[in-house]
Design a protein around this motif. Sequence first.
Motif, PDB file in Angstrom:
ATOM      1  N   ARG A  12       0.452  -1.476  -0.221  1.00 53.26           N
ATOM      2  CA  ARG A  12      -0.088   0.039  -0.079  1.00 53.26           C
ATOM      3  C   ARG A  12       0.912   1.570  -0.094  1.00 53.26           C
ATOM      4  O   ARG A  12      -0.235   2.606  -0.451  1.00 53.26           O
ATOM      5  CB  ARG A  12      -0.742  -0.215   1.128  1.00 53.26           C
ATOM      6  CG  ARG A  12      -2.048  -1.197   1.523  1.00 53.26           C
ATOM      7  CD  ARG A  12      -2.400  -0.875   2.389  1.00 53.26           C
ATOM      8  NE  ARG A  12      -1.917  -1.106   3.596  1.00 53.26           N
ATOM      9  CZ  ARG A  12      -2.261  -1.273   4.856  1.00 53.26           C
ATOM     10  NH1 ARG A  12      -3.512  -0.212   5.218  1.00 53.26           N
ATOM     11  NH2 ARG A  12      -1.392  -1.265   5.842  1.00 53.26           N
ATOM     12  N   LEU A  13       1.908   0.654   0.019  1.00 55.13           N
ATOM     13  CA  LEU A  13       2.956   2.647   0.489  1.00 55.13           C
ATOM     14  C   LEU A  13       4.325   2.445  -0.656  1.00 55.13           C
ATOM     15  O   LEU A  13       4.316   1.624  -0.998  1.00 55.13           O
ATOM     16  CB  LEU A  13       3.436   2.187   1.906  1.00 55.13           C
ATOM     17  CG  LEU A  13       2.874   1.701   2.841  1.00 55.13           C
ATOM     18  CD1 LEU A  13       3.335   2.444   4.112  1.00 55.13           C
ATOM     19  CD2 LEU A  13       1.721   3.486   3.008  1.00 55.13           C
ATOM     20  N   ARG A  14       5.190   3.907  -1.253  1.00 56.49           N
ATOM     21  CA  ARG A  14       6.383   4.203  -1.502  1.00 56.49           C
ATOM     22  C   ARG A  14       6.496   4.455  -1.147  1.00 56.49           C
ATOM     23  O   ARG A  14       6.554   5.854  -0.457  1.00 56.49           O
ATOM     24  CB  ARG A  14       5.234   4.568  -2.832  1.00 56.49           C
ATOM     25  CG  ARG A  14       6.443   5.386  -3.633  1.00 56.49           C
ATOM     26  CD  ARG A  14       5.774   6.114  -5.173  1.00 56.49           C
ATOM     27  NE  ARG A  14       6.821   6.617  -6.006  1.00 56.49           N
ATOM     28  CZ  ARG A  14       7.242   7.557  -6.082  1.00 56.49           C
ATOM     29  NH1 ARG A  14       6.902   8.140  -5.572  1.00 56.49           N
ATOM     30  NH2 ARG A  14       8.225   8.011  -7.113  1.00 56.49           N
ATOM     31  N   LEU A  15       7.666   4.898  -0.440  1.00 58.60           N
ATOM     32  CA  LEU A  15       8.949   4.967   0.134  1.00 58.60           C
ATOM     33  C   LEU A  15      10.388   5.899  -0.700  1.00 58.60           C
ATOM     34  O   LEU A  15      10.266   4.736  -1.593  1.00 58.60           O
ATOM     35  CB  LEU A  15       9.534   3.829   1.026  1.00 58.60           C
ATOM     36  CG  LEU A  15       8.547   3.362   2.625  1.00 58.60           C
ATOM     37  CD1 LEU A  15       7.665   2.842   2.763  1.00 58.60           C
ATOM     38  CD2 LEU A  15       9.523   2.212   3.586  1.00 58.60           C
ATOM     39  N   ARG A  16       9.829   6.687  -0.404  1.00 53.67           N
ATOM     40  CA  ARG A  16      10.898   6.948  -1.452  1.00 53.67           C
ATOM     41  C   ARG A  16      11.488   8.839  -0.285  1.00 53.67           C
ATOM     42  O   ARG A  16      11.327   8.853   0.277  1.00 53.67           O
ATOM     43  CB  ARG A  16       9.807   8.094  -2.555  1.00 53.67           C
ATOM     44  CG  ARG A  16       8.922   9.529  -1.198  1.00 53.67           C
ATOM     45  CD  ARG A  16       8.384  10.176  -2.755  1.00 53.67           C
ATOM     46  NE  ARG A  16       7.213  10.917  -2.070  1.00 53.67           N
ATOM     47  CZ  ARG A  16       7.546  12.528  -1.451  1.00 53.67           C
ATOM     48  NH1 ARG A  16       8.857  12.876  -1.025  1.00 53.67           N
ATOM     49  NH2 ARG A  16       6.746  12.392  -0.701  1.00 53.67           N
ATOM     50  N   PRO A  17      12.522   9.144  -1.383  1.00 54.46           N
ATOM     51  CA  PRO A  17      13.991  10.262  -0.410  1.00 54.46           C
ATOM     52  C   PRO A  17      12.830  11.051  -0.205  1.00 54.46           C
ATOM     53  O   PRO A  17      11.912  11.688  -1.292  1.00 54.46           O
ATOM     54  CB  PRO A  17      14.560  10.663  -1.062  1.00 54.46           C
ATOM     55  CG  PRO A  17      14.700   9.320  -1.994  1.00 54.46           C
ATOM     56  CD  PRO A  17      13.350   8.591  -2.120  1.00 54.46           C
ATOM     57  N   LYS A  75       0.533   4.750  -2.083  1.00 60.59           N
ATOM     58  CA  LYS A  75       0.461   4.245  -3.198  1.00 60.59           C
ATOM     59  C   LYS A  75      -0.923   4.941  -3.822  1.00 60.59           C
ATOM     60  O   LYS A  75      -0.261   5.165  -5.531  1.00 60.59           O
ATOM     61  CB  LYS A  75       0.761   3.126  -3.416  1.00 60.59           C
ATOM     62  CG  LYS A  75       1.466   2.690  -4.465  1.00 60.59           C
ATOM     63  CD  LYS A  75       1.903   0.962  -4.392  1.00 60.59           C
ATOM     64  CE  LYS A  75       0.947   0.382  -4.053  1.00 60.59           C
ATOM     65  NZ  LYS A  75       1.502  -1.724  -4.317  1.00 60.59           N
ATOM     66  N   ASP A  76      -1.443   5.032  -3.548  1.00 60.99           N
ATOM     67  CA  ASP A  76      -3.432   5.433  -4.514  1.00 60.99           C
ATOM     68  C   ASP A  76      -3.018   7.029  -5.023  1.00 60.99           C
ATOM     69  O   ASP A  76      -3.453   7.367  -5.494  1.00 60.99           O
ATOM     70  CB  ASP A  76      -3.732   4.703  -4.035  1.00 60.99           C
ATOM     71  CG  ASP A  76      -4.405   4.894  -2.908  1.00 60.99           C
ATOM     72  OD1 ASP A  76      -3.588   5.640  -1.646  1.00 60.99           O
ATOM     73  OD2 ASP A  76      -5.880   4.633  -2.071  1.00 60.99           O
TER      74      ASP A  76
END
Length: 207
Positions: A12-17, A75-76
Amino acid sequence: MDPSGTVLISERLRLRPFVMEDAPAVAGLAGAREIARCTTRIPHPYQEEMAREWISTHAGGWARREHAIFAVSQKDTESLIGAVGLEKIHREFFHAEIGYWIGVPFWNRGFGTEAVAAVVTYGFSTLDLHRIYARIMSGNRGSAKVLEKCGFSHEGTMKEHVYKNGKFVDIEIYGILTDEPAPGCNEPGKESSAGVSMSSRRELFRS
């Protein structure tokens, strides 16, 4: 390979800088009294300028291979909901400390567990760490549950280790080793969630 562009994807997640444009959202979420009350280093009030100063330190930490700090977004919607990362990455001893916070509106939905599990996978599979540890304030049962669900074990208590809110507070130590993977960790030889193959992991944080 430049690790500062690393993005981790979970269910469900997007991990980014982090980017500087995240500062207002960071200040809004981290500025809640509930966040300051259960963390050792986030003050209240937490202003946008503090968030900007914090974000400005990230590029250097990535470049020196000292930390890997991620913005946690859904993410959505791409909306920022918290932060998670590895700090004090010690390349000689193969260990690092994990830290995290999730904004109050997103509590009790499993996002903290999902974010920590993704970063633990990254630390072991991509950065070749042997041990990841966490330090949390005594009584922070929510954070303890996150760590326990991700396979961490309680290792001990640092008595009255920090001074917070006018009193000395115990710190609980949790740890996990590379052969005690968090739920959903990749098996050896598979592509990591960061899109970095196992064969290239040593070059990433040892160059």
